[in-house]
Design a protein around this motif. Structure first.
Motif, mmCIF file in Angstrom:
data_model
loop_
_atom_site.group_PDB
_atom_site.id
_atom_site.type_symbol
_atom_site.label_atom_id
_atom_site.label_comp_id
_atom_site.label_asym_id
_atom_site.label_seq_id
_atom_site.Cartn_x
_atom_site.Cartn_y
_atom_site.Cartn_z
ATOM 1 N N ARG A 199 16.792 -100.487 -8.252
ATOM 2 C CA ARG A 199 17.296 -101.300 -9.355
ATOM 3 C C ARG A 199 18.107 -100.445 -10.332
ATOM 4 N NH1 ARG A 199 12.661 -102.691 -13.015
ATOM 5 N NH2 ARG A 199 13.147 -100.529 -13.547
ATOM 6 N N ASP A 200 17.526 -99.320 -10.762
ATOM 7 C CA ASP A 200 18.214 -98.479 -11.740
ATOM 8 C C ASP A 200 19.485 -97.878 -11.158
ATOM 9 O OD1 ASP A 200 16.170 -99.132 -13.359
ATOM 10 O OD2 ASP A 200 15.120 -97.202 -13.213
ATOM 11 N N GLY A 201 19.401 -97.495 -9.886
ATOM 12 C CA GLY A 201 20.566 -96.893 -9.227
ATOM 13 C C GLY A 201 21.715 -97.885 -9.161
ATOM 14 N N LEU A 260 23.278 -98.748 -12.533
ATOM 15 C CA LEU A 260 24.211 -97.726 -13.007
ATOM 16 C C LEU A 260 25.537 -97.822 -12.251
ATOM 17 C CD1 LEU A 260 24.131 -95.566 -15.153
ATOM 18 C CD2 LEU A 260 23.630 -93.887 -13.387
ATOM 19 N N THR A 261 25.453 -98.117 -10.946
ATOM 20 C CA THR A 261 26.665 -98.301 -10.141
ATOM 21 C C THR A 261 27.512 -99.431 -10.715
ATOM 22 O OG1 THR A 261 25.614 -97.507 -8.138
ATOM 23 C CG2 THR A 261 27.537 -98.935 -7.852
ATOM 24 N N ILE A 262 26.834 -100.539 -11.042
ATOM 25 C CA ILE A 262 27.571 -101.692 -11.586
ATOM 26 C C ILE A 262 28.250 -101.317 -12.898
ATOM 27 C CG2 ILE A 262 27.274 -104.005 -12.583
ATOM 28 C CD1 ILE A 262 25.027 -104.438 -10.499
ATOM 29 N N ARG A 263 27.512 -100.598 -13.753
ATOM 30 C CA ARG A 263 28.109 -100.221 -15.040
ATOM 31 C C ARG A 263 29.289 -99.274 -14.848
ATOM 32 N NH1 ARG A 263 22.928 -98.168 -17.335
ATOM 33 N NH2 ARG A 263 24.181 -96.976 -18.815
ATOM 34 N N LEU A 264 29.091 -98.290 -13.950
ATOM 35 C CA LEU A 264 30.193 -97.356 -13.661
ATOM 36 C C LEU A 264 31.421 -98.134 -13.189
ATOM 37 C CD1 LEU A 264 28.958 -94.280 -11.570
ATOM 38 C CD2 LEU A 264 30.158 -94.252 -13.753
ATOM 39 N N ALA A 293 29.854 -89.954 -7.805
ATOM 40 C CA ALA A 293 29.212 -89.501 -9.040
ATOM 41 C C ALA A 293 27.822 -88.935 -8.786
ATOM 42 C CB ALA A 293 29.156 -90.645 -10.049
ATOM 43 N N ALA A 294 27.177 -89.373 -7.677
ATOM 44 C CA ALA A 294 25.843 -88.874 -7.353
ATOM 45 C C ALA A 294 25.836 -87.348 -7.224
ATOM 46 C CB ALA A 294 25.351 -89.510 -6.052
ATOM 47 N N GLY A 295 26.936 -86.821 -6.726
ATOM 48 C CA GLY A 295 27.048 -85.380 -6.556
ATOM 49 C C GLY A 295 27.166 -84.644 -7.894
ATOM 50 N N PHE A 296 27.337 -85.406 -8.979
ATOM 51 C CA PHE A 296 27.512 -84.790 -10.284
ATOM 52 C C PHE A 296 26.458 -85.295 -11.265
ATOM 53 C CE2 PHE A 296 31.370 -84.562 -7.945
ATOM 54 C CZ PHE A 296 31.858 -83.292 -8.206
ATOM 55 N N SER A 297 25.238 -85.326 -10.771
ATOM 56 C CA SER A 297 24.059 -85.665 -11.566
ATOM 57 C C SER A 297 24.137 -86.991 -12.305
ATOM 58 C CB SER A 297 23.694 -84.532 -12.546
ATOM 59 O OG SER A 297 24.773 -84.246 -13.404
ATOM 60 N N VAL A 298 24.837 -87.953 -11.695
ATOM 61 C CA VAL A 298 24.776 -89.316 -12.218
ATOM 62 C C VAL A 298 23.927 -90.109 -11.226
ATOM 63 C CG1 VAL A 298 26.077 -91.377 -12.867
ATOM 64 C CG2 VAL A 298 27.054 -89.102 -13.238
ATOM 65 N N VAL A 299 22.818 -90.663 -11.669
ATOM 66 C CA VAL A 299 21.883 -91.258 -10.712
ATOM 67 C C VAL A 299 22.235 -92.715 -10.400
ATOM 68 C CG1 VAL A 299 19.921 -89.738 -11.014
ATOM 69 C CG2 VAL A 299 20.294 -91.573 -12.672
ATOM 70 N N GLU A 300 23.424 -92.899 -9.821
ATOM 71 C CA GLU A 300 23.807 -94.249 -9.381
ATOM 72 C C GLU A 300 23.303 -94.460 -7.950
ATOM 73 O OE1 GLU A 300 26.227 -94.094 -6.972
ATOM 74 O OE2 GLU A 300 26.617 -91.956 -7.283
ATOM 75 N N GLY A 328 24.419 -94.079 -5.121
ATOM 76 C CA GLY A 328 24.683 -93.024 -4.157
ATOM 77 C C GLY A 328 23.644 -91.906 -4.200
ATOM 78 N N SER A 329 22.871 -91.858 -5.268
ATOM 79 C CA SER A 329 21.865 -90.801 -5.380
ATOM 80 C C SER A 329 20.513 -91.244 -4.816
ATOM 81 C CB SER A 329 21.703 -90.375 -6.839
ATOM 82 O OG SER A 329 21.077 -91.418 -7.565
ATOM 83 N N ILE A 330 20.425 -92.507 -4.392
ATOM 84 C CA ILE A 330 19.144 -93.023 -3.899
ATOM 85 C C ILE A 330 18.667 -92.301 -2.625
ATOM 86 C CG2 ILE A 330 17.939 -95.088 -3.027
ATOM 87 C CD1 ILE A 330 19.688 -96.763 -4.921
ATOM 88 N N PRO A 331 19.557 -92.070 -1.639
ATOM 89 C CA PRO A 331 19.062 -91.439 -0.405
ATOM 90 C C PRO A 331 18.336 -90.115 -0.655
ATOM 91 C CG PRO A 331 21.270 -92.257 -0.069
ATOM 92 C CD PRO A 331 20.969 -92.424 -1.530
ATOM 93 N N ALA A 332 18.911 -89.271 -1.525
ATOM 94 C CA ALA A 332 18.280 -87.971 -1.792
ATOM 95 C C ALA A 332 16.880 -88.156 -2.377
ATOM 96 C CB ALA A 332 19.157 -87.154 -2.742
#
Ligand SMILES: Nc1ncnc2c1ncn2[C@@H]1O[C@H](COP(=O)(O)OP(=O)(O)OP(=O)(O)O)[C@@H](O)[C@H]1O
Ligand SMILES: [Mg+2]
Lengths: 253, 215
Positions: free
Chosen positions: B13-15, B18-22, B161-168, B170-174
């Protein structure tokens, strides 16, 4: 010297030593031309002689390389607000009509007054309907340009130009994109305008129009004004070789 | 399969939120800036045209990751104070996407016959009026489909953005792999999430096309 002579000398539109190139091509060669208030000047000449460019230079749709163009004694501004203001005073009617495709006929006529002159909407609409009435297309006011015939579209384009109360109207071959049966209806509107004293520069090969409405014919060839005369003199007794050849050609067709 | 989603619901949900907001913030900014740049490219002022052309040529040919890297690391190197990672990511996405919007606007404008703007100029309209009253409304129809492609690309690009410490998203898999969850199922859910996000875009396109249908 009488008053009217001075006016002719100064002119409403005055071109002095105007030159224009397209790359290597010298399309306007040292053009001198003065158009008096209320005068109707027909510009005639072979294809590529620079007639359109001359027309477009007068409202600076085409910038010139050297020389002066004065409108009502004022030099054409080069860009920006001042130029836009000047263009509002110079009407233009194009060969291909160029009505705004996404606007109704009525909106085409009111757009300039509303956006440029900031006219009151009610008043702009009333005036537009009068003008559409005058050119005979008032019953088409709510249609879009594509729904009208070429002749109707061109008459709307004339109404659009008139709505700005221009000091002069430039016509660049206004009937040459029209089917033969529609040419007359447009020419009639133009003759009417001429009679009412509108200052007009008309690029056309319609000799009938030149004979009835023009005060003067200007013959251009290869970017030069070769000959200037009254319509009668020009058509019956052209002096230059190039005008004789040209008339010979168009009279044959 | 559902438990992968339900057990980790806050993360998803949070990820995605954040994607939607970005996406929304960068999307709106890119549309505005891209349209202004498009106007530059068709303007009568050579300096503005040059700027627009230069901008597009540089940004379209730079990988997005590099744009991110420039903003996140380059700016830090130059001791520039950066806003938080979210706004820095918005900056990178906007700078990049604007170039594509600009090109879409410019080619849309080029589909309109030159006679239209000449007639508008002859009536005495300013460059701005010619563009906003006569040219862009007519160009809009031609602009919508390629613009949608640009927006869909932007949506997918947010994952960088996930690669740059933005937890959208794209950062969920990690995060999921740290929790020892099934990677394949995780990726499947993320794909479904993005597909769902694209649906409103498709409706938006339909609606815009209907609205601009000419008589
Ligand atoms: N934008 C342009 N770029 C380059 N050359 C041009 C441009 N516009 C016109 N020309 C050239 O300038 C010359 C004069 O053109 P212009 O359109 O003024 O002639 P014209 O007398 O109106 O001809 P026509 O009777 O065919 O309309 C032509 O040789 C034309 O090819
Ligand atoms: Mg011509």
């Amino acid at each position: 010297m009488s008053d009217s002579d001075t006016l002719t000398k100064t002119g409403l539109v005055t071109l002095t030593g105007v030159n224009k190139h397209f790359g290597e091509l010298h399309v306007l060669k040292d053009i001198n031309l003065s158009i008096a208030k209320g005068e109707v000047v027909v510009v005639i000449g072979p294809s590529g002689s620079g007639k359109s460019t001359l027309c477009r230079a007068i409202n600076r749709l085409e910038p010139i390389d050297s020389g002066d163009i004065l409108l009502d004694g004022q030099a054409l501004p080069s860009e920006g607000k001042a130029l836009a203001k000047l263009r509002a005073d110079v009407g233009m009617v194009f060969q291909s009509f160029n009505l705004f495709a996404h606007k109704t006929i009525l909106q085409n006529v009111t757009l300039g007054p509303l956006k440029v002159r900031k006219t009151d909407p009610k008043q702009a609409e009333k005036r537009a309907m009068e003008l559409l009435e005058r050119v005979g297309v008032a019953n088409q006011a709510s249609k879009y340009p594509a729904q009208l015939s070429g002749g109707q579209q061109q008459r709307v384009a004339i109404a659009r130009a008139l709505a700005m109360d221009p000091k002069v109207i430039l016509f660049d071959e206004p009937t040459s994109a029209l089917d033969p049966e529609m040419i007359q209806e447009v020419l009639e509107v133009m003759v009417d305008l001429a009679k009412q004293g509108m200052t007009m520069v008309v690029v056309t090969h319609e000799m009938g129009f030149a004979r009835t409405a023009a005060n003067r014919v200007v013959f251009m060839a290869e970017g030069e004004i070769v000959e200037e005369a009254s319509p009668e003199t020009f058509f019956t007794n052209p002096t230059s070789r190039r005008a004789q050849d040209f008339l010979g050609k168009i009279l044959k067709h | 399969m559902f438990s992968v989603l339900t057990d980790n619901w806050p993360l998803f949900r949070d990820g995605f939120w954040l994607t939607i907001r970005l996406f929304l913030v960068s999307g709106v900014l890119s549309l505005i800036i891209g349209t202004v740049l498009g106007a530059f490219r068709v303007s009568p002022v050579p300096a503005l045209r040059g700027f627009g052309t230069g901008y597009v040529n540089i940004l379209r040919n730079t990988p997005l990751t590099l744009v991110f890297a420039f903003l996140f690391f380059g700016a830090a190197k130059m001791d520039l104070a950066l806003p938080n990672p979210f706004w820095t990511a918005v900056g990178a996405l906007t700078i990049y996407t604007s170039a594509f919007v600009c090109e879409v606007v410019r080619s849309g404008v080029n589909t309109i016959a030159p006679g239209q703007s000449e007639a508008a100029r002859a009536v005495g309209m300013s460059f701005f009026q010619v563009l906003t009253i006569v040219v862009l409304p007519q160009a809009f129809r031609a602009i919508i489909p390629p613009l949608m492609s640009v927006l869909i690309a932007l949506l997918k690009n947010t994952t960088i953005a996930a690669g740059f410490s933005v937890v959208e998203a794209g950062s969920i898999p990690a995060a999921m792999s740290e929790r020892g969850e099934n990677q394949l199922v995780t990726l499947l859910w993320i794909t479904i999430g993005f597909l769902i996000l694209i649906v409103p875009l498709i409706f938006l396109q339909r609606w815009a096309e209907r609205r601009t249908a000419v008589a």
